[in-house]
Design a protein around this motif. Sequence first.
Motif, PDB file in Angstrom:
ATOM      1  N   ALA B 252       0.838  -1.217   0.000  1.00 29.02           N
ATOM      2  CA  ALA B 252       0.000   0.000   0.000  1.00 29.02           C
ATOM      3  C   ALA B 252       0.862   1.252   0.000  1.00 29.02           C
ATOM      4  CB  ALA B 252      -0.923  -0.008   1.207  1.00 29.02           C
ATOM      5  N   PHE B 253       1.998   1.186   0.741  1.00 29.47           N
ATOM      6  CA  PHE B 253       2.894   2.360   0.812  1.00 29.47           C
ATOM      7  C   PHE B 253       4.094   2.199  -0.118  1.00 29.47           C
ATOM      8  CE2 PHE B 253       0.766   2.376   4.988  1.00 29.47           C
ATOM      9  CZ  PHE B 253       0.175   3.611   4.896  1.00 29.47           C
ATOM     10  N   GLN B 254       3.907   1.354  -1.104  1.00 32.00           N
ATOM     11  CA  GLN B 254       4.995   1.038  -2.032  1.00 32.00           C
ATOM     12  C   GLN B 254       5.608   2.313  -2.614  1.00 32.00           C
ATOM     13  OE1 GLN B 254       5.998  -2.278  -3.136  1.00 32.00           O
ATOM     14  NE2 GLN B 254       7.708  -1.013  -3.845  1.00 32.00           N
ATOM     15  N   ARG B 255       6.910   2.395  -2.531  1.00 38.52           N
ATOM     16  CA  ARG B 255       7.551   3.558  -3.136  1.00 38.52           C
ATOM     17  C   ARG B 255       7.639   3.347  -4.641  1.00 38.52           C
ATOM     18  NH1 ARG B 255      12.805   1.567  -3.908  1.00 38.52           N
ATOM     19  NH2 ARG B 255      13.374  -0.047  -2.449  1.00 38.52           N
ATOM     20  N   GLU B 256       7.678   4.463  -5.328  1.00 39.31           N
ATOM     21  CA  GLU B 256       7.847   4.415  -6.779  1.00 39.31           C
ATOM     22  C   GLU B 256       9.334   4.610  -7.038  1.00 39.31           C
ATOM     23  OE1 GLU B 256       5.281   3.941  -8.768  1.00 39.31           O
ATOM     24  OE2 GLU B 256       3.802   4.048  -7.159  1.00 39.31           O
ATOM     25  N   PRO B 257      10.041   3.545  -7.433  1.00 39.74           N
ATOM     26  CA  PRO B 257      11.496   3.681  -7.560  1.00 39.74           C
ATOM     27  C   PRO B 257      11.894   4.734  -8.603  1.00 39.74           C
ATOM     28  CG  PRO B 257      10.783   1.413  -7.863  1.00 39.74           C
ATOM     29  CD  PRO B 257       9.556   2.247  -7.853  1.00 39.74           C
ATOM     30  N   VAL B 258      13.025   5.369  -8.315  1.00 42.26           N
ATOM     31  CA  VAL B 258      13.619   6.276  -9.291  1.00 42.26           C
ATOM     32  C   VAL B 258      14.993   5.704  -9.622  1.00 42.26           C
ATOM     33  CG1 VAL B 258      12.393   8.339  -8.497  1.00 42.26           C
ATOM     34  CG2 VAL B 258      14.587   7.753  -7.471  1.00 42.26           C
ATOM     35  N   PRO B 259      15.602   6.114 -10.708  1.00 38.84           N
ATOM     36  CA  PRO B 259      16.943   5.573 -11.005  1.00 38.84           C
ATOM     37  C   PRO B 259      17.904   5.826  -9.837  1.00 38.84           C
ATOM     38  CG  PRO B 259      16.110   6.884 -12.833  1.00 38.84           C
ATOM     39  CD  PRO B 259      15.153   7.071 -11.713  1.00 38.84           C
ATOM     40  N   PRO B 260      18.715   4.831  -9.459  1.00 39.54           N
ATOM     41  CA  PRO B 260      19.639   4.999  -8.325  1.00 39.54           C
ATOM     42  C   PRO B 260      20.526   6.237  -8.453  1.00 39.54           C
ATOM     43  CG  PRO B 260      19.651   2.736  -9.079  1.00 39.54           C
ATOM     44  CD  PRO B 260      18.800   3.487 -10.039  1.00 39.54           C
ATOM     45  N   LEU B 261      20.933   6.522  -9.675  1.00 43.23           N
ATOM     46  CA  LEU B 261      21.802   7.682  -9.887  1.00 43.23           C
ATOM     47  C   LEU B 261      21.102   8.983  -9.484  1.00 43.23           C
ATOM     48  CD1 LEU B 261      24.697   7.645 -10.909  1.00 43.23           C
ATOM     49  CD2 LEU B 261      23.851   8.475 -13.108  1.00 43.23           C
ATOM     50  N   GLN B 262      19.799   8.999  -9.701  1.00 42.93           N
ATOM     51  CA  GLN B 262      19.025  10.194  -9.322  1.00 42.93           C
ATOM     52  C   GLN B 262      19.040  10.356  -7.801  1.00 42.93           C
ATOM     53  OE1 GLN B 262      15.040  10.503 -11.033  1.00 42.93           O
ATOM     54  NE2 GLN B 262      14.407  11.759  -9.281  1.00 42.93           N
ATOM     55  N   SER B 263      18.883   9.231  -7.102  1.00 37.34           N
ATOM     56  CA  SER B 263      18.904   9.294  -5.632  1.00 37.34           C
ATOM     57  C   SER B 263      20.266   9.735  -5.118  1.00 37.34           C
ATOM     58  CB  SER B 263      18.555   7.926  -5.039  1.00 37.34           C
ATOM     59  OG  SER B 263      17.175   7.724  -5.150  1.00 37.34           O
ATOM     60  N   VAL B 264      21.316   9.183  -5.720  1.00 32.35           N
ATOM     61  CA  VAL B 264      22.675   9.580  -5.311  1.00 32.35           C
ATOM     62  C   VAL B 264      22.858  11.083  -5.552  1.00 32.35           C
ATOM     63  CG1 VAL B 264      25.138   9.322  -5.813  1.00 32.35           C
ATOM     64  CG2 VAL B 264      23.685   7.301  -5.690  1.00 32.35           C
TER      65      VAL B 264
END
Lengths: 316, 289
Positions: B252-264
């Motif tokens: 229900a609270f599933q995150r919507e992944p973003v590219p790892p490079l974006q997070s870094v």
Amino acid sequence: MMMGAGVGSDQARITADRVGKWFGEVIAVNNCTLSVGSGVVGLLGANGAGKSTLFKMLAGLIEPSHGEVRVFGGKLRDQVGWFRRVGFCPESDALPDWMTGREFLSLMLRLMGYDKAEVTRRVDYWLDRFELKDAANRRCGGYSKGMRQKLKLAQALAHDPDVVFLDEPLNGMDPVSRKQSIDLVRELGRAGRTVLVSSHILPEVESMTSQIILIDRGKVLAEGSVAEIRDKIPEHPTTVALESPDPRALAAFLIGREHVAGVQVDGTGKVVVRTDHAVMFYRALPRWILDNQLAVDEILTLDDSLEAVFQYLTER
Amino acid sequence: MSGSQDTTASRPGPGGPVYPQPLPSLGAVLWIAWFSVREMARRRRLVSLGLINLLPVMVVLAVRIWFPDQGITAQLQLTSLTHDTFIPFLIPIVALAVGVSAIGEQVEEGTIVYTWTRPIRRRAIYLGRLAAAQTVATVLLSVSLILCFLVMVSAGLSVITWDFLKLYIQTFMIIAVGAFAYAALFAAMGTFFKKPVLPAILFAFGWENLVANIPARVQELSLQFHLRNLVERPQAVPEDLPGLLGAILSTAFQREPVPPLQSVAVLVAVTAIAVVVGVWLLRNKEIEK
């Protein structure tokens, strides 16, 4: 407000031009203008007069709300390299309590740029000079108030600065340390340093210097030597007592002389003279005595002490 | 002022070179960082932080003792711990404890005056203190991770696979990046606020936990989201009812992944911005004591 040409000798090392500081609605320092050359200068004022705020502005620790402060002709806050030539001993008792006295002094000198050998040499010297050698490897947290004060002084002086700010440096010191510190301050003054010492204890300042800046309610009331300032208080002429075997003849002679505002013979037989210009009076007196063969055994100035000056100026 | 190394015989003091060249900025940063690490290491709160950091070790130990044959692999333990213990709790709390005090405490105590009156720039003072806080936070968290590793491998060296080692190194890096970002943020908060602990707690455990669990892109406004985004999600298949419920809630609270490079990039940018803001704040700070 009395403003002299400045205090201390030689070229001004510290200047403040119409400096003021507001904390919200409170005016801590108001429109102060001063210049300080070499020698020891006392910044004198009651608690809350604005001494510490002025000190911090002069030392570049706080920015004036208006006006400009310069040390060696520049702004310390912008030209941090000048701190090599500046020593600052804060009023606050705070020290990094987790460090030993030796570690603290070593770090302070390291940050000045000295190498290890020089740091060790200077640390040893100043710990010895302030008799802190036995406590050197103890944490500052365990130091007495007097020891903390001495360590604060040591960090301010260990790099041999040209300009030293000492904010209430003798607080909490025992009489022996007090005497040693006063001697040290005078020694610094004689060596051509600019030492600005703040205190609210008049005899303390008096024992270190006769050059003072008087501050009250955030304003500089006067600056210069105590005698100079004293002469500039016309509503309170300086009182000089002369002891003579013939007081009446002496009193009769002095009446109407230049710079003599009043003469009376007191109950003990002394001639009490009120002068509106003590410096000129003292200059003229020996001539009068010699030329007129007056008999004078002793000359005493009754109210040119710092305490009297302070009282007159602040009307306390 | 004239050059360095002048001498004046009449000066009170031991004599010798009077004004050496000021330390280069990097030298000043390193000296301040070195003494600050020693200071932080001697503070009592480090013991409490050390104890809190034993929490994941206890969990791994409990699994090792009570559930040795439940199919809970070392990888699964590591990702779960990173996901549910290190990122939402341990990294923020450790970074908060050392970060808010890094600068703010010295200003509040009045001891910063001694470094402010040395010929070094305030940014060097800030960077030195911050580097020390980040180092201490990273070391504390790393010790916890190393202890977890030791407990895991105590089950047998077969645990050490290439995938596990890769994950382990990845976890180290995530923890370090997280500690650096949070410590930079908390140091800036400590410089700005007079009493920074409450706002820091509200940020770490209010904003971060709330926003990180809001579905859709809002969750990208938290550091927690970006740190979690770098971790592989635990892939355990729940067999019992509580596990199943947990899985449903998690979905229900599933995150919507973003590219790892974006997070870094976001984490690095937040760290950099926090550092710049912190330096600016300290530059304009005025001492009251």
